[in-house]
Enzyme design. Structure first.
Site, mmCIF file in Angstrom:
data_model
loop_
_atom_site.group_PDB
_atom_site.id
_atom_site.type_symbol
_atom_site.label_atom_id
_atom_site.label_comp_id
_atom_site.label_asym_id
_atom_site.label_seq_id
_atom_site.Cartn_x
_atom_site.Cartn_y
_atom_site.Cartn_z
ATOM 1 N N SER A 126 1.103 -1.406 -0.380
ATOM 2 C CA SER A 126 -0.519 -0.469 0.072
ATOM 3 C C SER A 126 0.933 0.925 0.052
ATOM 4 C CB SER A 126 -1.396 0.118 1.400
ATOM 5 O OG SER A 126 -1.870 -1.388 1.156
ATOM 6 N N GLY A 131 -4.134 1.762 -2.017
ATOM 7 C CA GLY A 131 -4.966 1.463 -1.002
ATOM 8 C C GLY A 131 -5.415 0.458 -1.222
ATOM 9 N N GLY A 245 -2.313 -14.074 2.875
ATOM 10 C CA GLY A 245 -2.601 -13.642 3.916
ATOM 11 C C GLY A 245 -3.592 -13.407 5.147
ATOM 12 N N ARG A 271 -21.731 -12.173 36.276
ATOM 13 C CA ARG A 271 -22.659 -11.141 36.928
ATOM 14 C C ARG A 271 -24.297 -11.413 36.979
ATOM 15 N NH1 ARG A 271 -22.883 -5.608 37.831
ATOM 16 N NH2 ARG A 271 -24.155 -4.743 36.536
ATOM 17 N N GLN A 339 -21.510 -4.910 25.048
ATOM 18 C CA GLN A 339 -23.339 -4.851 25.157
ATOM 19 C C GLN A 339 -23.490 -5.655 26.475
ATOM 20 O OE1 GLN A 339 -24.754 -2.520 23.355
ATOM 21 N NE2 GLN A 339 -26.473 -2.442 24.213
ATOM 22 N N GLY A 342 -22.478 -4.452 29.595
ATOM 23 C CA GLY A 342 -22.892 -2.459 30.107
ATOM 24 C C GLY A 342 -21.937 -1.884 29.671
ATOM 25 N N GLU A 366 -4.975 -5.823 4.413
ATOM 26 C CA GLU A 366 -5.175 -7.287 3.753
ATOM 27 C C GLU A 366 -6.312 -7.385 3.011
ATOM 28 O OE1 GLU A 366 -3.070 -10.548 4.747
ATOM 29 O OE2 GLU A 366 -1.734 -9.131 6.101
ATOM 30 N N THR A 368 -10.259 -4.670 2.576
ATOM 31 C CA THR A 368 -11.315 -4.003 3.165
ATOM 32 C C THR A 368 -12.361 -5.362 3.131
ATOM 33 O OG1 THR A 368 -12.128 -2.906 1.696
ATOM 34 C CG2 THR A 368 -10.489 -1.655 2.482
HETATM 35 N N1 CAA Z 1 -3.667 -14.558 -7.534
HETATM 36 C C1 CAA Z 1 -2.992 -14.534 -8.626
HETATM 37 N N2 CAA Z 1 -3.140 -13.623 -9.801
HETATM 38 C C2 CAA Z 1 -3.817 -12.860 -9.386
HETATM 39 C C3 CAA Z 1 -4.546 -13.124 -8.221
HETATM 40 C C4 CAA Z 1 -4.943 -13.826 -7.845
HETATM 41 N N3 CAA Z 1 -5.472 -14.253 -6.349
HETATM 42 N N4 CAA Z 1 -5.930 -11.594 -8.022
HETATM 43 C C5 CAA Z 1 -5.298 -10.725 -9.780
HETATM 44 N N5 CAA Z 1 -4.449 -11.663 -9.864
HETATM 45 C C6 CAA Z 1 -4.106 -10.777 -11.895
HETATM 46 C C7 CAA Z 1 -5.258 -11.155 -12.750
HETATM 47 O O1 CAA Z 1 -5.082 -12.342 -12.814
HETATM 48 C C8 CAA Z 1 -4.212 -10.144 -13.596
HETATM 49 O O2 CAA Z 1 -3.278 -10.393 -14.732
HETATM 50 P P1 CAA Z 1 -2.795 -10.201 -15.524
HETATM 51 O O3 CAA Z 1 -2.256 -8.715 -15.654
HETATM 52 O O4 CAA Z 1 -1.776 -10.642 -16.025
HETATM 53 O O5 CAA Z 1 -4.573 -9.965 -16.744
HETATM 54 C C9 CAA Z 1 -3.332 -9.344 -13.124
HETATM 55 O O6 CAA Z 1 -3.417 -9.594 -11.059
HETATM 56 C C10 CAA Z 1 -4.208 -7.591 -12.204
HETATM 57 O O7 CAA Z 1 -5.837 -8.688 -12.010
HETATM 58 P P2 CAA Z 1 -6.625 -7.254 -11.579
HETATM 59 O O8 CAA Z 1 -7.807 -6.927 -12.819
HETATM 60 O O9 CAA Z 1 -8.228 -8.365 -10.514
HETATM 61 O O10 CAA Z 1 -6.873 -6.477 -10.696
HETATM 62 P P3 CAA Z 1 -7.378 -4.882 -10.714
HETATM 63 O O11 CAA Z 1 -6.501 -3.807 -10.180
HETATM 64 O O12 CAA Z 1 -8.630 -5.048 -10.564
HETATM 65 O O13 CAA Z 1 -7.039 -5.193 -8.339
HETATM 66 C C11 CAA Z 1 -7.662 -5.792 -6.807
HETATM 67 C C12 CAA Z 1 -7.983 -6.441 -7.803
HETATM 68 C C13 CAA Z 1 -8.072 -7.546 -6.219
HETATM 69 C C14 CAA Z 1 -9.170 -5.028 -6.152
HETATM 70 C C15 CAA Z 1 -6.690 -6.330 -5.518
HETATM 71 O O14 CAA Z 1 -6.671 -4.887 -6.159
HETATM 72 C C16 CAA Z 1 -6.716 -6.176 -4.562
HETATM 73 O O15 CAA Z 1 -6.823 -7.072 -4.063
HETATM 74 N N6 CAA Z 1 -6.717 -5.024 -3.834
HETATM 75 C C17 CAA Z 1 -6.614 -4.582 -2.241
HETATM 76 C C18 CAA Z 1 -5.245 -4.963 -1.354
HETATM 77 C C19 CAA Z 1 -5.317 -4.960 -0.131
HETATM 78 O O16 CAA Z 1 -5.448 -5.991 0.387
HETATM 79 N N7 CAA Z 1 -3.993 -4.225 0.682
HETATM 80 C C20 CAA Z 1 -3.551 -4.780 1.913
HETATM 81 C C21 CAA Z 1 -2.044 -4.706 1.989
HETATM 82 S S1 CAA Z 1 -1.269 -5.463 2.990
HETATM 83 C C22 CAA Z 1 -1.458 -4.919 4.802
HETATM 84 O O17 CAA Z 1 -3.110 -5.098 4.923
HETATM 85 C C23 CAA Z 1 -0.966 -4.380 5.685
HETATM 86 C C24 CAA Z 1 -0.284 -5.240 6.516
HETATM 87 O O18 CAA Z 1 0.827 -5.313 6.730
HETATM 88 C C25 CAA Z 1 -1.187 -5.879 6.903
#
Ligand code: CAA
Length: 389
Positions: A126, A131, A245, A271, A339, A342, A366, A368
């Site tokens: 991110s 995000g 994850g 309680r 809740q 209380g 990871e 929303t």
């Molecule tokens: N496995 C393998 N490949 C995947 C995949 C998966 N699960 N999901 C997508 N891909 C591939 C697709 O096949 C595609 O490949 P091609 O370009 O070869 O066709 C490519 O990735 C792009 O996929 P999308 O077109 O689906 O991409 P998108 O831009 O529409 O985004 C999304 C998809 C699901 C919204 C993604 O952006 C997403 O998961 N967003 C949320 C991000 C997230 O979870 N962030 C958390 C960060 S970590 C954290 O929280 C902090 C921490 O330290 C705990």
């Protein structure tokens, strides 16, 4: 729990439960209040093997399956969700990325000390303006002789200030608007690299003893040998890593929900109001029953998903379902617990106040709950397409 366990799984659950209740639980409230990371707990986790659970024994890990790892993680989360996120990120993402995509040299250099818990891992995807829309990331990686120069800011990096190894996802070719997820690569970054800095530490509602930071890269010089896997496949690696994850976050959320239920069962039995223990009232029994039923169903889905993963199946759909169900169960159960307690649920003298704050982020990080629903809907259509072919 319905899941049938092997003798080894029972032993590991018992070990994790004892460690969590004796060593972590008693410290959790104070660490939360002081927003303090306790490296000693991380060292103990490492010594017990809990930071190398799915890493093969040849790299000093325990070589266990995903289900066993998630069982242990749930126990840790019952005692403290902050410790659980450290264990989840480390086991599910950076170590698995190195194991799956890393070269022999990278595994030798980083995976082995990570398995022993000597180096903590973090995952940096991110950015301040990327995000949920992860493929809009702008952190740049430019080739410079034998090195890459990384420039940009990563946000919301769990354990980022404490990590010895950070898996950074950066754009290694200029963005092409219609293929934004292409031209992105993954790099193994260590904090000693010139140009690396830890930025602001977030002052969070919950998970306060797990540090969440920004990382700032100013022309950070990263040796070419630190590129993970193939150049240009970093977005796919990140998505596959999040598939793993999200199982860990689901186990963490189930642990939070279970803690809410266990504290509620105890409190409702001792309680008394209107001349009787409040467990005698249907309004209370209904809450306890729904908490129990929701936790068991979220856990059953998660465990079936873990077993599918260990059979080598792709678990994007059921992993997102598990994360969605478990995190919404955690938030709901923690709300019910407050809740039920209380006024006592609203103050820091009892642990359910912390559970309420800790639960919320499981619906956010990871991916929303909204992103999980998008992934689930897409996967349902994809599954239908496959069935029709
Ligand atoms: N496995 C393998 N490949 C995947 C995949 C998966 N699960 N999901 C997508 N891909 C591939 C697709 O096949 C595609 O490949 P091609 O370009 O070869 O066709 C490519 O990735 C792009 O996929 P999308 O077109 O689906 O991409 P998108 O831009 O529409 O985004 C999304 C998809 C699901 C919204 C993604 O952006 C997403 O998961 N967003 C949320 C991000 C997230 O979870 N962030 C958390 C960060 S970590 C954290 O929280 C902090 C921490 O330290 C705990």
């Amino acid at each position: 729990m319905l899941t049938p366990l092997t003798d080894q799984q029972r032993e590991i659950v018992a070990l994790a439960r004892t460690f969590a209740s004796e060593e972590i639980g008693p410290r959790a409230a104070l660490l939360d209040r002081e927003a303090r990371f306790d490296r000693g707990i991380a060292e103990q986790l490492g010594a017990l093997g809990f930071l190398g659970m799915m890493i093969p024994e040849e790299y000093d890990g325990l070589g266990l399956d995903t289900l066993t790892y998630l069982l242990a993680l749930e126990e840790i989360a019952v005692a403290d969700a902050s410790t659980a996120v450290l264990m989840s990120v480390h086991n599910s993402m950076p170590t698995q990325m190195l194991l799956t995509f890393g070269s022999a040299e990278q595994k030798e250099r980083w995976l082995r000390p990570m398995a022993r818990g000597e180096l903590l891992g973090a995952f940096a995807l991110s950015e301040p303006d990327a995000g949920s829309d992860a493929s809009s990331l702008v952190c740049r990686a430019e080739r410079d002789g034998d090195d890459w120069l990384l420039t940009g800011t990563k946000s919301w990096v769990s354990t980022g200030s404490e990590a010895g190894v950070i898996l950074v996802i950066a754009r290694s070719s200029p963005m092409v608007p219609e293929h934004r997820s292409r031209g992105i690569s993954a790099f193994v970054v260590t904090p000693d690299l010139p140009g690396f800095a830890v930025g602001r530490k977030e002052d969070k509602m919950g998970l306060r003893s797990s540090p969440t930071v920004q990382l700032v890269f100013d022309q950070m010089r990263v040796p070419a040998a630190n590129l993970l896997g193939e150049e240009g496949r970093g977005f796919e690696y990140a998505m596959r890593s999040l598939d793993n994850g999200r199982l860990g976050i689901a186990a963490q959320a189930i642990g939070i929900a279970r803690a809410a239920l266990e504290h509620s069962l105890d409190y409702a039995a001792q309680r008394a109001q209107f001349g009787t223990a409040i467990r005698e009232f249907e309004a209370i029994q209904f809450k306890l029953a729904d908490m129990g039923a929701r936790i068991e169903s979220a856990r059953a889905l998660l465990h079936l998903t873990a077993m599918a993963k260990d059979r080598g199946e792709r678990t994007t759909l059921h992993g997102s379902m598990s994360k969605l169900l478990a995190s919404e169960t955690a938030m709901w159960a923690a709300t019910q617990a407050v809740q039920l307690f209380g006024g006592y649920g609203y103050v820091k003298d009892y642990p359910v106040e912390r559970l309420f704050r800790d639960a919320k982020v499981t619906e956010i990080y990871e991916g929303t709950s909204e992103i999980q629903r998008i992934v689930i809907a897409r996967e349902l259509y994809a599954e239908r397409e496959r069935e029709r072919r």
